[in-house]
Scaffold this motif. Structure first.
Motif, PDB file in Angstrom:
ATOM      1  N   ILE A   1       0.857  -1.181   0.000  1.00 25.43           N
ATOM      2  CA  ILE A   1       0.000   0.000   0.000  1.00 25.43           C
ATOM      3  C   ILE A   1       0.894   1.232   0.000  1.00 25.43           C
ATOM      4  O   ILE A   1       1.778   1.367   0.849  1.00 25.43           O
ATOM      5  N   VAL A   2       0.658   2.100  -0.991  1.00 27.45           N
ATOM      6  CA  VAL A   2       1.381   3.369  -1.066  1.00 27.45           C
ATOM      7  C   VAL A   2       0.361   4.483  -0.855  1.00 27.45           C
ATOM      8  O   VAL A   2      -0.649   4.553  -1.568  1.00 27.45           O
ATOM      9  N   VAL A   3       0.607   5.322   0.127  1.00 28.72           N
ATOM     10  CA  VAL A   3      -0.304   6.424   0.452  1.00 28.72           C
ATOM     11  C   VAL A   3       0.290   7.737  -0.047  1.00 28.72           C
ATOM     12  O   VAL A   3       1.446   8.063   0.250  1.00 28.72           O
ATOM     13  N   ILE A   4      -0.500   8.463  -0.834  1.00 32.04           N
ATOM     14  CA  ILE A   4      -0.108   9.793  -1.295  1.00 32.04           C
ATOM     15  C   ILE A   4      -0.894  10.823  -0.489  1.00 32.04           C
ATOM     16  O   ILE A   4      -2.121  10.738  -0.389  1.00 32.04           O
ATOM     17  N   ARG A   5      -0.175  11.767   0.091  1.00 29.29           N
ATOM     18  CA  ARG A   5      -0.827  12.838   0.851  1.00 29.29           C
ATOM     19  C   ARG A   5      -0.192  14.165   0.456  1.00 29.29           C
ATOM     20  O   ARG A   5       1.017  14.354   0.567  1.00 29.29           O
ATOM     21  N   GLN A   6      -1.023  15.062  -0.037  1.00 25.92           N
ATOM     22  CA  GLN A   6      -0.586  16.407  -0.425  1.00 25.92           C
ATOM     23  C   GLN A   6       0.644  16.353  -1.336  1.00 25.92           C
ATOM     24  O   GLN A   6       1.583  17.128  -1.197  1.00 25.92           O
ATOM     25  N   GLY A   7       0.604  15.401  -2.276  1.00 28.43           N
ATOM     26  CA  GLY A   7       1.631  15.354  -3.305  1.00 28.43           C
ATOM     27  C   GLY A   7       2.915  14.644  -2.949  1.00 28.43           C
ATOM     28  O   GLY A   7       3.865  14.653  -3.735  1.00 28.43           O
ATOM     29  N   VAL A   8       2.969  14.004  -1.781  1.00 29.42           N
ATOM     30  CA  VAL A   8       4.161  13.249  -1.398  1.00 29.42           C
ATOM     31  C   VAL A   8       3.746  11.870  -0.890  1.00 29.42           C
ATOM     32  O   VAL A   8       2.577  11.638  -0.556  1.00 29.42           O
ATOM     33  N   VAL A   9       4.701  10.953  -0.837  1.00 28.81           N
ATOM     34  CA  VAL A   9       4.423   9.618  -0.307  1.00 28.81           C
ATOM     35  C   VAL A   9       4.423   9.690   1.213  1.00 28.81           C
ATOM     36  O   VAL A   9       5.451   9.946   1.845  1.00 28.81           O
ATOM     37  N   ALA A  10       3.260   9.443   1.808  1.00 29.13           N
ATOM     38  CA  ALA A  10       3.133   9.468   3.264  1.00 29.13           C
ATOM     39  C   ALA A  10       3.294   8.085   3.873  1.00 29.13           C
ATOM     40  O   ALA A  10       3.395   7.949   5.093  1.00 29.13           O
ATOM     41  N   GLY A  11       3.313   7.057   3.032  1.00 31.20           N
ATOM     42  CA  GLY A  11       3.488   5.698   3.536  1.00 31.20           C
ATOM     43  C   GLY A  11       3.694   4.733   2.393  1.00 31.20           C
ATOM     44  O   GLY A  11       3.089   4.877   1.329  1.00 31.20           O
ATOM     45  N   ASP A  12       4.573   3.763   2.584  1.00 29.01           N
ATOM     46  CA  ASP A  12       4.833   2.709   1.598  1.00 29.01           C
ATOM     47  C   ASP A  12       5.120   1.453   2.399  1.00 29.01           C
ATOM     48  O   ASP A  12       6.228   1.262   2.897  1.00 29.01           O
ATOM     49  N   VAL A  13       4.097   0.615   2.563  1.00 30.57           N
ATOM     50  CA  VAL A  13       4.205  -0.521   3.480  1.00 30.57           C
ATOM     51  C   VAL A  13       3.653  -1.796   2.850  1.00 30.57           C
ATOM     52  O   VAL A  13       2.760  -1.746   2.004  1.00 30.57           O
ATOM     53  N   ARG A  14       4.200  -2.925   3.264  1.00 30.28           N
ATOM     54  CA  ARG A  14       3.625  -4.197   2.851  1.00 30.28           C
ATOM     55  C   ARG A  14       2.277  -4.362   3.537  1.00 30.28           C
ATOM     56  O   ARG A  14       2.140  -4.060   4.732  1.00 30.28           O
ATOM     57  N   THR A  15       1.309  -4.834   2.797  1.00 30.56           N
ATOM     58  CA  THR A  15      -0.053  -4.958   3.338  1.00 30.56           C
ATOM     59  C   THR A  15      -0.071  -5.801   4.596  1.00 30.56           C
ATOM     60  O   THR A  15      -0.780  -5.485   5.562  1.00 30.56           O
ATOM     61  N   GLN A  16       0.707  -6.870   4.612  1.00 35.11           N
ATOM     62  CA  GLN A  16       0.700  -7.767   5.760  1.00 35.11           C
ATOM     63  C   GLN A  16       1.318  -7.136   7.006  1.00 35.11           C
ATOM     64  O   GLN A  16       1.143  -7.643   8.122  1.00 35.11           O
ATOM     65  N   ASP A  17       2.027  -6.013   6.829  1.00 36.09           N
ATOM     66  CA  ASP A  17       2.694  -5.373   7.963  1.00 36.09           C
ATOM     67  C   ASP A  17       1.940  -4.162   8.496  1.00 36.09           C
ATOM     68  O   ASP A  17       2.468  -3.433   9.345  1.00 36.09           O
ATOM     69  N   THR A  18       0.724  -3.920   8.015  1.00 33.90           N
ATOM     70  CA  THR A  18      -0.017  -2.759   8.470  1.00 33.90           C
ATOM     71  C   THR A  18      -1.473  -3.139   8.696  1.00 33.90           C
ATOM     72  O   THR A  18      -1.861  -4.308   8.599  1.00 33.90           O
ATOM     73  N   ASN A  19      -2.303  -2.169   9.009  1.00 33.26           N
ATOM     74  CA  ASN A  19      -3.728  -2.401   9.243  1.00 33.26           C
ATOM     75  C   ASN A  19      -4.491  -1.154   8.813  1.00 33.26           C
ATOM     76  O   ASN A  19      -3.892  -0.084   8.614  1.00 33.26           O
ATOM     77  N   PRO A  20      -5.811  -1.275   8.644  1.00 34.16           N
ATOM     78  CA  PRO A  20      -6.597  -0.128   8.161  1.00 34.16           C
ATOM     79  C   PRO A  20      -6.456   1.129   9.010  1.00 34.16           C
ATOM     80  O   PRO A  20      -6.405   2.243   8.472  1.00 34.16           O
ATOM     81  N   ASP A  21      -6.394   0.977  10.325  1.00 33.87           N
ATOM     82  CA  ASP A  21      -6.282   2.159  11.188  1.00 33.87           C
ATOM     83  C   ASP A  21      -4.996   2.924  10.909  1.00 33.87           C
ATOM     84  O   ASP A  21      -4.998   4.165  10.830  1.00 33.87           O
ATOM     85  N   ASP A  22      -3.888   2.200  10.752  1.00 33.70           N
ATOM     86  CA  ASP A  22      -2.621   2.884  10.481  1.00 33.70           C
ATOM     87  C   ASP A  22      -2.621   3.546   9.107  1.00 33.70           C
ATOM     88  O   ASP A  22      -2.061   4.632   8.931  1.00 33.70           O
TER      89      ASP A  22
END
Length: 256
Positions: A216-237
């Motif tokens: 999962i790669v999260v884009i926030r305000q034009g920058v990468v705010a997170g790049d994590v393996r799905t198995q290592d994170t959860n919806p809340d994070d």
């Protein structure tokens, strides 16, 4: 390990004084599904358009299969093996599945010296492609307008794979589909990825991201705010990455 299929290196995009992308960097590997998440206006669609060739970045570097890549049109992107599938598919609804599969690439044979469509050869090729992907269509001679949204998406994705596609960009592909059609669509994406195709999927539905994505790669305000393996994170994070709450928490921790 094989080199990444796609490398985005500090991609920036400005429209006058407005910076839509402020230095986006991440990679996509062969056979990997990336879920691209973020609020409206975060820059996701702009990034996908740049990868597809619909827009050019203001600065930054893109590598595709280890080579410098900068498509100046979607046609150039498609020629390189990159295609975007939108909610509004590019299928012709008034013709059948076989005709759509071979649109512009029809197989012909000579009859009395005149080229005519080789319908049997085309139908056999489509039957094989659908079987390899585990996609079931009641009749390949059914006009697309009579098929479900999920079946239409399966046709478009399988057509892309059949013609040598390497990276597919999916922009909210299941927004208009029901639960069962979405489930089958997610299965199709995993099947496509299993054939070594890279997949980037934009979705606002968290459950879909966790069902289908490797990362999962999260884009926030034009920058990468997170790049994590799905198995290592959860919806809340992931929600915290999207809203910026995780940045606020880390900033507070740093000050203390």
């Amino acid at each position: 390990m094989d080199q990444p299929l796609l490398v985005l290196d500090n991609i920036r995009k400005s429209y006058g004084a407005i910076e839509a992308l402020k230095g986006v960097s991440f990679t996509v590997n062969k056979g990997e599904v990336i879920a691209l998440l973020g609020d409206n206006g975060a820059g996701k669609s702009t990034l996908v358009k740049i990868i597809a060739g619909g827009q050019e970045p203001t600065s930054g570097r893109i590598l595709f299969e280890g080579q410098e890549y900068r498509a100046k049109s979607p046609a150039e992107g498609k020629a390189a093996g990159i295609e975007t599938v939108y909610q509004d598919l590019s299928l012709c609804t008034n013709v059948d599945v076989v005709a759509n599969f071979f649109m512009g690439r029809e197989i012909t044979r000579k009859f009395l010296g005149i080229p005519i469509l080789d319908e049997k050869a085309m139908e056999a090729a489509v039957t094989k492609a659908m079987a390899n992907a585990g996609t079931r269509i009641p009749s390949l001679r059914t006009n697309v307008e009579n098929l479900s949204g999920g079946q239409r998406q399966a046709i478009e994705l399988n057509r892309f794979v059949h013609w040598g596609g390497k990276l597919v960009l999916l922009d909210e592909p299941f927004a208009a589909l029901g639960v069962e059609q979405t489930r089958r669509g997610l299965e199709t994406i995993r099947q496509v990825a299993s054939q070594g195709i890279g997949v980037i999927i934009i979705t606002h539905i968290m459950q879909q991201a966790f069902q289908v994505a490797d990362r999962i790669v999260v884009i926030r305000q034009g920058v990468v705010a997170g790049d994590v393996r799905t198995q290592d994170t959860n919806p809340d994070d992931v929600i915290k990455m999207i809203t910026g709450e995780s940045l606020a928490v880390s900033g507070t921790a740093a000050r203390t």
